[in-house]
Structure formats: C-alpha cells, structure tokens
Design an enzyme around this catalytic site. Structure first.
Site, PDB file in Angstrom:
ATOM      1  N   THR A  66     -42.145 -93.486 -42.613  1.00 49.05           N
ATOM      2  CA  THR A  66     -40.924 -93.131 -41.647  1.00 49.05           C
ATOM      3  C   THR A  66     -39.651 -93.184 -42.389  1.00 49.05           C
ATOM      4  OG1 THR A  66     -42.234 -94.079 -39.821  1.00 49.05           O
ATOM      5  CG2 THR A  66     -39.676 -93.536 -39.535  1.00 49.05           C
ATOM      6  N   GLU A  67     -39.496 -94.290 -43.243  1.00 50.19           N
ATOM      7  CA  GLU A  67     -38.109 -94.543 -43.925  1.00 50.19           C
ATOM      8  C   GLU A  67     -37.767 -93.363 -45.076  1.00 50.19           C
ATOM      9  OE1 GLU A  67     -35.818 -96.514 -43.298  1.00 50.19           O
ATOM     10  OE2 GLU A  67     -36.635 -97.874 -41.932  1.00 50.19           O
ATOM     11  N   SER A  68     -38.762 -93.220 -45.933  1.00 51.22           N
ATOM     12  CA  SER A  68     -38.582 -92.414 -47.062  1.00 51.22           C
ATOM     13  C   SER A  68     -39.369 -91.155 -47.384  1.00 51.22           C
ATOM     14  CB  SER A  68     -38.508 -93.316 -48.267  1.00 51.22           C
ATOM     15  OG  SER A  68     -39.955 -93.848 -48.439  1.00 51.22           O
TER      16      SER A  68
END
Length: 197
Positions: A66-68
């Site tokens: 989700t983040e990267s």
C-alpha cells in the site's frame, strides 16, 4: 450406438470443462500472486522483522504494498522514504522509543533492511498503544496525535478506544486498503489450505 455417442460426448464435455476450470484456477492464482507479491529479496527481511516484533507477516506485506508498491527508493511529497514510507522525524522517534542507537541517518531508510526493520517496529509500537489494527493503521497514516484526538471525540469514537468514524477520507481509505490487502496476503500465502494449492 447413438446412446454411446451421447455418453462419450458427455464424458468428453465434462473432461474439457474440468480442464478449463483448472486452467482458470491456475491463471487466477498466478494473477493474484503477481498482484500481491512477496518479492524474494524482501522475504527474509519481513520474516525476521515479524519474528522480532510479533507483527503478522501478511500485515507487513500489506503495508509495504500500500505504501510503496515495493519500490524501495520512492519518496512521498511529505518526505516519507522507502518501502514502508517512514519520515525522518518518525525514524528518529522510533529510535528514541526503542533505544536503538545504530549509527544511521534518514538516507538509510532507502535500504530495505533498515526500512522494513523500523517500519515493522513502528507498527508494533502502534499496535501495542492502540490495541486494535484499524486504530494502529490510522495512526500509521495520519499520526498518533490525530488518532488520540479522534478517540476523545464522541463523533469519532463511542468508547474512547475504537474509531467508529475516521474523519480524514485518505486515512479511511488507507485503513480499508491495507486490511483488504492483509486478508488477501493471509489467504494466498499463510492460510494452510490456500498455501498448499
């Protein structure tokens, strides 16, 4: 003779259908694994971070995805760095909270080993503080102080411990997206029946 041809045609049809189902199942599984990967170069790091903190591996992968999107050099407009998108200020705070005094700088957050270690430690701290995953994830995205404010607001929390409403849309979406990804990782790789397929 006509009955045998009908029977043979039915058997062949069933076999073709069975093969088609298996091909579709294999294709779906391959698609899901490519959409929710566990890149080989990060597996030992995630396993170690999970063992060190008790944070579920599926959750770690879900946060990274989700983040990267598994891009170790990515940096956000807010200055968050690396796989788990940690800001330099948060990095310093984690080091203060853990007492870890490794000679590192915020540039080291581009190193997947450092990023996964500290990002997972942050998840562990937040899970301990808030005791529930949704609140911990909301804090990971929006910050601890905001979540603590929301928990004191009766419009956001009925019991002061869990959020019934997250007032920032980005954070609401983030919590849902990570949880959906966590469930998918759990099903694909960690649930016994699924992982044997």
């Amino acid at each position: 003779m006509k009955g045998k041809k009908i029977l043979l045609g039915t058997v062949v049809g069933i076999l073709v259908l069975a093969v088609a189902v298996q091909v579709l199942r294999f294709g779906y599984t391959q698609f899901m694994h490519s959409s929710y990967p566990r890149p080989e170069e990060y597996q030992a790091l995630v396993t170690q971070a999970s063992a060190d903190t008790g944070v579920n591996e599926a959750l770690i992968y879900a946060v990274i995805r989700t983040e990267s999107g598994f891009r170790p050099q990515v940096e956000s407009h807010a200055g968050a760095i690396g796989l788990m998108q940690i800001t330099p200020a948060t990095f310093d705070w984690i080091r203060f909270m853990t007492g870890w005094d490794e000679p590192l700088t915020s540039e080291d957050l581009n190193d997947p080993a450092v990023n996964i270690k500290y990002g997972t430690q942050l998840l562990s701290i937040l899970l301990t503080e808030f005791e529930t995953q949704d609140e911990a994830l909301a804090a990971y995205n929006a910050g601890r102080s905001r979540v603590n404010q929301w928990l004191k607001d009766p419009e956001c929390s009925k019991d002061g411990e869990t959020l019934s409403y997250i007032p920032i849309e980005e954070t609401r979406n983030y919590v849902k997206k990570v949880e959906d990804a966590r469930q998918t990782y759990q099903r694909l790789y960690y649930d016994t029946a699924s992982s044997q397929k």
